[in-house]
Structure formats: structure tokens, C-alpha cells
Design a protein around this motif. Structure first.
Motif, short mmCIF file in Angstrom:
data_model
loop_
_atom_site.label_atom_id
_atom_site.label_comp_id
_atom_site.label_asym_id
_atom_site.label_seq_id
_atom_site.Cartn_x
_atom_site.Cartn_y
_atom_site.Cartn_z
N SER A 193 0.98 -1.16 0.14
CA SER A 193 0.06 0.02 0.20
C SER A 193 0.77 1.23 0.07
O SER A 193 0.47 2.00 -0.74
N ILE A 194 1.95 1.19 0.76
CA ILE A 194 2.78 2.28 1.01
C ILE A 194 3.38 2.47 -0.61
O ILE A 194 3.77 3.68 -1.00
N VAL A 195 3.87 1.26 -1.08
CA VAL A 195 4.61 1.67 -2.26
C VAL A 195 3.76 1.99 -3.54
O VAL A 195 4.26 3.12 -4.28
N ALA A 196 2.43 1.52 -3.57
CA ALA A 196 1.52 2.06 -4.43
C ALA A 196 1.42 3.61 -4.13
O ALA A 196 1.22 4.67 -5.22
N MET A 197 1.08 3.99 -3.14
CA MET A 197 0.96 5.58 -2.58
C MET A 197 2.07 6.36 -2.81
O MET A 197 2.00 7.49 -3.41
N ALA A 198 3.36 5.84 -2.57
CA ALA A 198 4.39 6.63 -2.89
C ALA A 198 4.61 7.00 -4.05
O ALA A 198 5.09 8.21 -4.60
N TYR A 199 4.49 6.41 -5.11
CA TYR A 199 4.51 6.40 -6.31
C TYR A 199 3.46 7.34 -7.25
O TYR A 199 3.35 7.77 -8.32
N CYS A 200 2.17 7.28 -6.37
CA CYS A 200 1.27 7.98 -6.70
C CYS A 200 1.08 9.44 -6.09
O CYS A 200 0.85 10.30 -6.79
N ILE A 201 1.20 9.45 -4.71
CA ILE A 201 1.25 10.89 -4.50
C ILE A 201 2.49 11.33 -3.72
O ILE A 201 2.50 12.43 -3.09
N GLY A 202 3.58 10.74 -3.97
CA GLY A 202 4.90 10.93 -3.35
C GLY A 202 5.34 12.50 -3.86
O GLY A 202 5.66 13.34 -3.21
N THR A 203 4.97 12.82 -5.06
CA THR A 203 5.26 14.02 -5.53
C THR A 203 4.66 15.14 -5.22
O THR A 203 4.89 16.24 -5.21
N ILE A 204 3.42 14.78 -4.80
CA ILE A 204 2.61 16.09 -4.05
C ILE A 204 2.60 16.32 -2.76
O ILE A 204 2.70 17.32 -2.34
#
Length: 234
Positions: A44-55
Motif C-alpha cells: 500500500s505504501i509502495v503504490a501510494m508513494a509513486y502515486c502521491i509522493g510528488t504531491i
């Protein structure tokens, strides 16, 4: 506001899929087991990191945000906004998980299935004491948050940061699940406890205080290491 919305979504996903896997799979004794539940949280962390990490940086954890605040990598205003968004995202995830369980004829009542809540004593798989649980949460959070601080400190690591953080969360869960259920995240613990009430709500203070102390220690150690590195470079 976009950062807060991102944190809300990220924490929602983490709690729904992480706690959801723990509750819906049948727990430690199921086919999914400890490793499967740990991977649900980590992925879940991996998916979200690449989804919202830059935000938003993908903190999705008040303990991580607290360490970022202490290490002067975020403002007090953003810290408050992040924590509110994280808690609200976790609460919505727990509410939906409860609705899913209540809507199933075969899962049984939420009081028996649970919502992936943390606990010690009789609520722990191994019956760990309050003191033991506190020590576990401080140490596991320290390791996890120190990893986050380290891997996010350099742009060179940005491409692999999400993977490193997700795998670290998974490995601390592998050890922590049979002990406390693994919190290392106050929002992840508070939300299920609110809906479960009773013992879960009575014990949740430990899973708020312990991770915050672990995060504070990681921030202090990280700042010390960075200071020593800068002095050595002079």
C-alpha cells in the motif's frame, strides 16, 4: 490543500487494504498469514508513494510527519493539516471496512472479526505486556521512520524511495504483527479503535504515544548523523 487531499487518500488506502487484509483474511492463522498481511501494508505504501509522493511526500502517518517537523523538513501548519487529513482518511477507511464486514453473511459480526486493531495483553497474539508493547512500538517506529528520513533526504534516491519505505514497513510488520498487531502509525491505530470501542479504545493511547516517541528519537538520531557528516566534510 492538494497535499492534504493526497495524505487523506494515501492514509485511506493504507488502512483499508492493510487493516482490511488483516480482518478479512482471518488473521495470523489464515492462508494469508503474517507475511501476507505485512505485504498488504507495505505494498500500500509502495503504490501510494509513486502515486502521491510528488504531491505530499506520502507521509500517510502522523509519526512520519512528526519526525519531519522535528527535523525541520515541514512547517507547523502543514504538520497540523497532514495529521488531520491522515486521521480522517483512516477513519473513513475503517468505516468502509466495517460496512463491508457487516454486509457479509459469512464474515460474522465486527466484534469478532475486528478491524485490524492493535492491542497488548489479551488482545495480543502472544499476550505481550503493556511495557513490552510500548518498547516494541518505539523500536519498530524508530527503524521505520529513520529509514524514511534517510531515503528521502537525497534526490538520488527518489526513484527507489517508495519501494524501500514499503519494504521496510513490511518487514517491521512481520515482527510486530504477532506482538501488537503493529502500529508504527497513530492514525492507523486510532481509526479502528474508535469503531471497535472497548479494549481497543482503552489501549489505543499506547499506539499513539509509542510511535510518536519512536519518531522523535529517529529525528534526533538523524539530525545528529547529518550534523556529524557535515562536520566531517569540513
Amino acid at each position: 490543500m492538494k497535499k492534504y487531499i493526497a495524505e487523506f487518500i494515501g492514509t485511506f488506502v493504507l488502512v483499508l487494504f492493510g487493516c482490511g487484509t488483516a480482518a478479512l483474511s482471518g488473521g495470523i492463522g489464515s492462508i494469508t498469514g503474517i507475511v501476507g498481511i505485512a505485504l498488504a501494508f507495505g505494498l500500500s505504501i509502495v503504490a501510494m508513494a509513486y502515486c502521491i509522493g510528488t504531491i505530499s511526500g506520502c507521509h500517510i502517518n502522523p509519526a512520519v510527519s512528526f519526525a519531519m517537523l522535528l527535523s525541520k523538513r515541514m512547517s507547523g501548519k502543514d504538520f497540523v493539516g497532514y495529521v488531520i487529513a491522515q486521521v480522517l482518511g483512516a477513519i473513513l477507511a475503517s468505516a468502509i471496512l466495517m460496512a463491508i464486514i457487516n454486509g457479509s453473511a459469512n464474515l460474522g459480526p465486527v466484534s469478532e472479526v475486528g478491524l485490524g486493531q492493535d492491542g497488548f495483553g489479551s488482545a495480543s497474539y502472544v499476550g505481550i505486556s503493556m511495557g513490552g508493547a510500548f518498547l516494541v512500538e518505539v523500536i519498530l517506529t524508530f527503524v521505520f521512520v529513520l529509514t524514511v528520513l534517510g531515503v528521502t533526504s537525497s534526490e538520488k534516491m527518489s526513484s527507489v524511495a517508495g519501494l524501500v519505505i514499503g519494504l521496510t514497513l513490511a518487514f517491521v510488520h512481520i515482527m510486530g504483527i504477532p506482538l501488537t498487531g503493529t502500529s508504527v502509525n497513530p492514525a492507523r491505530s486510532l481509526a479502528p479503535a474508535i469503531f471497535m470501542g472497548g479494549q481497543a479504545l482503552e489501549q489505543v493511547w499506547l499506539f499513539i504515544v509509542g510511535p510518536l516517541i519512536g519518531a522523535a528519537l529517529s529525528a534526533l538520531v538523524w539530525m545528529f548523523l547529518v550534523k556529524q557528516k557535515k562536520q566531517a566534510a569540513l
